[in-house]
Design a protein around this motif. Structure first.
Motif, PDB file in Angstrom:
ATOM      1  N   PHE A   1       0.856  -1.186   0.000  1.00 14.94           N
ATOM      2  CA  PHE A   1       0.000   0.000   0.000  1.00 14.94           C
ATOM      3  C   PHE A   1       0.893   1.238   0.000  1.00 14.94           C
ATOM      4  N   ILE A   2       0.537   2.214  -0.815  1.00 14.12           N
ATOM      5  CA  ILE A   2       1.352   3.413  -0.972  1.00 14.12           C
ATOM      6  C   ILE A   2       0.888   4.477   0.021  1.00 14.12           C
ATOM      7  N   GLU A   3       1.824   4.976   0.811  1.00 17.80           N
ATOM      8  CA  GLU A   3       1.477   6.033   1.762  1.00 17.80           C
ATOM      9  C   GLU A   3       1.202   7.340   1.017  1.00 17.80           C
ATOM     10  N   ARG A   4       0.096   7.961   1.319  1.00 19.15           N
ATOM     11  CA  ARG A   4      -0.229   9.271   0.743  1.00 19.15           C
ATOM     12  C   ARG A   4      -1.110  10.028   1.720  1.00 19.15           C
ATOM     13  N   GLU A   5      -1.291  11.306   1.440  1.00 18.28           N
ATOM     14  CA  GLU A   5      -2.150  12.129   2.298  1.00 18.28           C
ATOM     15  C   GLU A   5      -3.601  11.733   2.079  1.00 18.28           C
ATOM     16  N   LEU A   6      -4.340  11.535   3.177  1.00 18.34           N
ATOM     17  CA  LEU A   6      -5.735  11.124   3.092  1.00 18.34           C
ATOM     18  C   LEU A   6      -6.667  12.322   3.238  1.00 18.34           C
ATOM     19  N   GLN A   7      -7.860  12.180   2.696  1.00 20.87           N
ATOM     20  CA  GLN A   7      -8.845  13.247   2.752  1.00 20.87           C
ATOM     21  C   GLN A   7      -9.212  13.539   4.201  1.00 20.87           C
ATOM     22  N   PRO A   8      -9.072  14.772   4.672  1.00 21.37           N
ATOM     23  CA  PRO A   8      -9.428  15.075   6.060  1.00 21.37           C
ATOM     24  C   PRO A   8     -10.939  14.992   6.285  1.00 21.37           C
ATOM     25  N   THR A   9     -11.328  14.451   7.425  1.00 18.70           N
ATOM     26  CA  THR A   9     -12.739  14.330   7.785  1.00 18.70           C
ATOM     27  C   THR A   9     -12.907  14.750   9.237  1.00 18.70           C
ATOM     28  N   THR A  10     -14.156  14.910   9.632  1.00 15.53           N
ATOM     29  CA  THR A  10     -14.442  15.260  11.031  1.00 15.53           C
ATOM     30  C   THR A  10     -14.495  14.017  11.918  1.00 15.53           C
ATOM     31  N   ALA A  11     -14.480  12.840  11.300  1.00 14.35           N
ATOM     32  CA  ALA A  11     -14.529  11.604  12.070  1.00 14.35           C
ATOM     33  C   ALA A  11     -13.206  11.373  12.797  1.00 14.35           C
ATOM     34  N   LYS A  12     -13.255  10.512  13.798  1.00 10.96           N
ATOM     35  CA  LYS A  12     -12.059  10.217  14.582  1.00 10.96           C
ATOM     36  C   LYS A  12     -11.029   9.470  13.758  1.00 10.96           C
ATOM     37  N   LEU A  13     -11.488   8.597  12.884  1.00 14.24           N
ATOM     38  CA  LEU A  13     -10.586   7.821  12.033  1.00 14.24           C
ATOM     39  C   LEU A  13     -10.734   8.254  10.581  1.00 14.24           C
ATOM     40  N   PRO A  14      -9.686   8.124   9.781  1.00 11.00           N
ATOM     41  CA  PRO A  14      -9.777   8.469   8.351  1.00 11.00           C
ATOM     42  C   PRO A  14     -10.675   7.484   7.616  1.00 11.00           C
ATOM     43  N   PRO A  15     -11.051   7.768   6.367  1.00 12.98           N
ATOM     44  CA  PRO A  15     -11.896   6.843   5.593  1.00 12.98           C
ATOM     45  C   PRO A  15     -11.253   5.466   5.518  1.00 12.98           C
ATOM     46  N   PRO A  16     -12.054   4.393   5.592  1.00 18.13           N
ATOM     47  CA  PRO A  16     -11.500   3.035   5.588  1.00 18.13           C
ATOM     48  C   PRO A  16     -10.839   2.691   4.261  1.00 18.13           C
ATOM     49  N   THR A  17      -9.885   1.796   4.332  1.00 17.69           N
ATOM     50  CA  THR A  17      -9.158   1.366   3.136  1.00 17.69           C
ATOM     51  C   THR A  17     -10.078   0.663   2.149  1.00 17.69           C
ATOM     52  N   TYR A  18     -11.052  -0.079   2.662  1.00 21.82           N
ATOM     53  CA  TYR A  18     -12.018  -0.806   1.822  1.00 21.82           C
ATOM     54  C   TYR A  18     -13.440  -0.415   2.207  1.00 21.82           C
ATOM     55  N   LYS A  19     -14.343  -0.541   1.246  1.00 20.00           N
ATOM     56  CA  LYS A  19     -15.758  -0.388   1.558  1.00 20.00           C
ATOM     57  C   LYS A  19     -16.226  -1.607   2.351  1.00 20.00           C
ATOM     58  N   GLN A  20     -17.310  -1.446   3.117  1.00 18.92           N
ATOM     59  CA  GLN A  20     -17.781  -2.521   3.977  1.00 18.92           C
ATOM     60  C   GLN A  20     -19.292  -2.730   3.788  1.00 18.92           C
ATOM     61  N   ILE A  21     -19.704  -3.970   3.955  1.00 15.03           N
ATOM     62  CA  ILE A  21     -21.113  -4.326   3.797  1.00 15.03           C
ATOM     63  C   ILE A  21     -21.474  -5.383   4.833  1.00 15.03           C
ATOM     64  N   LYS A  22     -22.713  -5.352   5.276  1.00 12.52           N
ATOM     65  CA  LYS A  22     -23.183  -6.377   6.214  1.00 12.52           C
ATOM     66  C   LYS A  22     -23.594  -7.628   5.448  1.00 12.52           C
ATOM     67  N   THR A  23     -23.057  -8.769   5.849  1.00 13.46           N
ATOM     68  CA  THR A  23     -23.384 -10.048   5.194  1.00 13.46           C
ATOM     69  C   THR A  23     -23.794 -11.067   6.255  1.00 13.46           C
ATOM     70  N   TYR A  24     -24.615 -12.014   5.819  1.00 12.17           N
ATOM     71  CA  TYR A  24     -25.084 -13.057   6.747  1.00 12.17           C
ATOM     72  C   TYR A  24     -24.122 -14.234   6.720  1.00 12.17           C
ATOM     73  N   ASN A  25     -23.671 -14.641   7.887  1.00  6.22           N
ATOM     74  CA  ASN A  25     -22.757 -15.771   8.019  1.00  6.22           C
ATOM     75  C   ASN A  25     -23.541 -16.985   8.497  1.00  6.22           C
ATOM     76  N   PRO A  26     -23.718 -18.000   7.638  1.00  6.66           N
ATOM     77  CA  PRO A  26     -24.519 -19.168   8.036  1.00  6.66           C
ATOM     78  C   PRO A  26     -23.896 -19.953   9.179  1.00  6.66           C
ATOM     79  N   ARG A  27     -22.600 -19.852   9.340  1.00 10.14           N
ATOM     80  CA  ARG A  27     -21.958 -20.606  10.421  1.00 10.14           C
ATOM     81  C   ARG A  27     -22.308 -20.015  11.787  1.00 10.14           C
TER      82      ARG A  27
END
Length: 419
Positions: free
Chosen positions: A63-89
């Motif tokens: 992964f290449i280090e670069r300046e990230l978009q500033p936000t008001t959140a405590k953490l910067p934007p996540p590296t990947y998008k996230q989705i809720k999925t059902y785990n049958p196990r």
């Protein structure tokens, strides 16, 4: 080609230190302490570091280090998008990473597309991945991480200054539930690799909750580790003439004395990189907008002259006449200069470069060669073989050495004082 301080542009920059004659002398000494890294050596060293330190039999995501978009959140934007999925196990819904990773190179301004050192680092990483597709992946998609069984998350950069950017990149990874899960299950290790880094920046990155392994090619010379008795004067000089900047010693007071061919970091003192156009006292930096390329190509000098000057500076000119020294290659001559410098207590990078002003990578190579020859230890202590090599070279050189003024009056300096 003229050395850096003899160029017209550098002379104009030095002429700005006009409050006192002592300021000009301090500025020249500070200029001589800057370490330069050529583009070719930067590429070769960073590639060698990645190949040499990362495990051979496991896949690594770069992964290449670069300046990230500033936000008001405590953490910067996540590296990947996230989705809720059902785990049958577990029969529960879980947050799962999906899709592509954040872009390796992205400008945060849209009026003018500004790309920093991440563009060059991305090119190096892309070459690595093309030549070793099973071992290295460049910012792979989430599914590719799972399918390729990635075991190392590596952040690549040219320089760790304050450590803020690398820490934010790690925070962006922490903000992904899947990555936290892989970390918790000890499926992945985290690394940060750079050409150089300051002590405070490396310490800051190492303190991240991922506990990454930080590796650099060489330590970064700074104002604080390059001077001893005149440190306070150097700090005062940078603060006095860099008062127009909010950070006269560079970002987070790092005061780095390292410039790359592809650009100077913002951690350098403001007198090198910060401009002042208003007011009666204007200031023109040596590296305007942190561009170093214009000066860089004209700083190359003949290694033979550098070695001659180094021996004179070390007060051992007779070694030049030693047949063994004359037959040695330039690399071995540089290693001998490193040996002689260590014998006089000059072991820090800044001290070595004042004696032999070559690039950092060449200095490291010369020191490694001296270690391989058995002249010095890893910590810089002279070995018995090192002492023997110095005695042999000096004894052999004295047989052929002729003093510059053979008929000058002789005044003994080693006689015992009268009792």
């Amino acid at each position: 080609m003229l050395p850096l301080k003899e160029q017209e542009k550098t002379k104009l920059w030095l002429s700005q230190f006009d409050n006192t004659p002592a300021d000009r002398q301090l500025a020249e000494k500070l200029l001589d302490s800057i370490n330069y890294c050529p583009l070719s050596e930067f590429k070769n060293s960073l590639t060698k570091l990645v190949k040499g330190e990362l495990p051979l039999k496991s896949t690594s995501a770069l992964f290449i280090e670069r300046e990230l978009q500033p936000t008001t959140a405590k953490l910067p934007p996540p590296t990947y998008k996230q989705i809720k999925t059902y785990n049958p196990r577990s029969k529960k819904k879980h947050i799962r990473a999906y899709g592509a990773a954040m872009q390796a190179v992205q400008s945060l301004t849209y009026t003018t597309q500004d790309v920093g050192s991440e563009g060059l680092v991305a090119f190096i990483a892309n070459t690595l991945c093309r030549s070793n597709p099973k071992r290295f992946l460049l910012q792979p998609a989430a599914d590719n991480v799972r399918n390729s069984k990635v075991r190392n998350f590596v952040i690549l950069t040219d320089f760790i200054g304050s450590g803020d950017r690398a820490s934010k990149m790690l925070d962006a990874m922490w903000n992904v539930a899947s990555i936290r899960s892989w970390h918790s299950g000890k499926f992945v290790n985290f690394w940060v690799m750079a050409y150089s880094g300051t002590e405070q920046g490396i310490k800051h990155v190492c303190g991240h909750r991922f506990s990454p392994k930080v590796h650099v090619v060489t330590e970064c010379p700074t104002l604080h580790n390059s001077f001893d008795s005149d440190l306070d004067e150097m700090v005062e000089l940078c603060k006095k003439y860099g008062a127009h900047s909010a950070n006269p010693l560079g970002w987070k007071n790092t005061a780095a004395l390292l410039a790359f061919e592809h650009g100077a970091p913002n951690n350098m003192p403001a007198i090198f990189v910060s401009e002042k156009n208003r007011g009666s006292k204007k200031w023109a930096p040596l590296f305007p907008k942190r561009v170093t390329e214009g000066l860089w190509q004209s700083t190359q000098v003949d290694i033979t002259n550098l070695i001659d000057n180094a021996l004179n500076q070390l007060n051992m000119p007779e070694i030049l006449e030693s047949p063994r020294f004359q037959r040695a290659s330039d690399q071995n001559k540089s290693a001998i200069i490193i040996l002689l410098s260590h014998s006089q207590g000059k072991r820090r990078v800044a001290e070595l470069r004042r004696v032999l002003p070559i690039s950092l990578d060449s200095l490291i190579s010369a020191k490694n060669r001296a270690i391989k020859q058995g002249w010095i230890t890893e910590t810089g202590a002279l070995t018995l073989a090192g002492y023997k090599a110095i005695r042999f070279l000096r004894r052999q050189g004295r047989k052929f050495f002729v003093a510059p003024y053979p008929f000058a009056p002789y005044y003994p300096t080693q006689l015992r004082a009268p009792q």
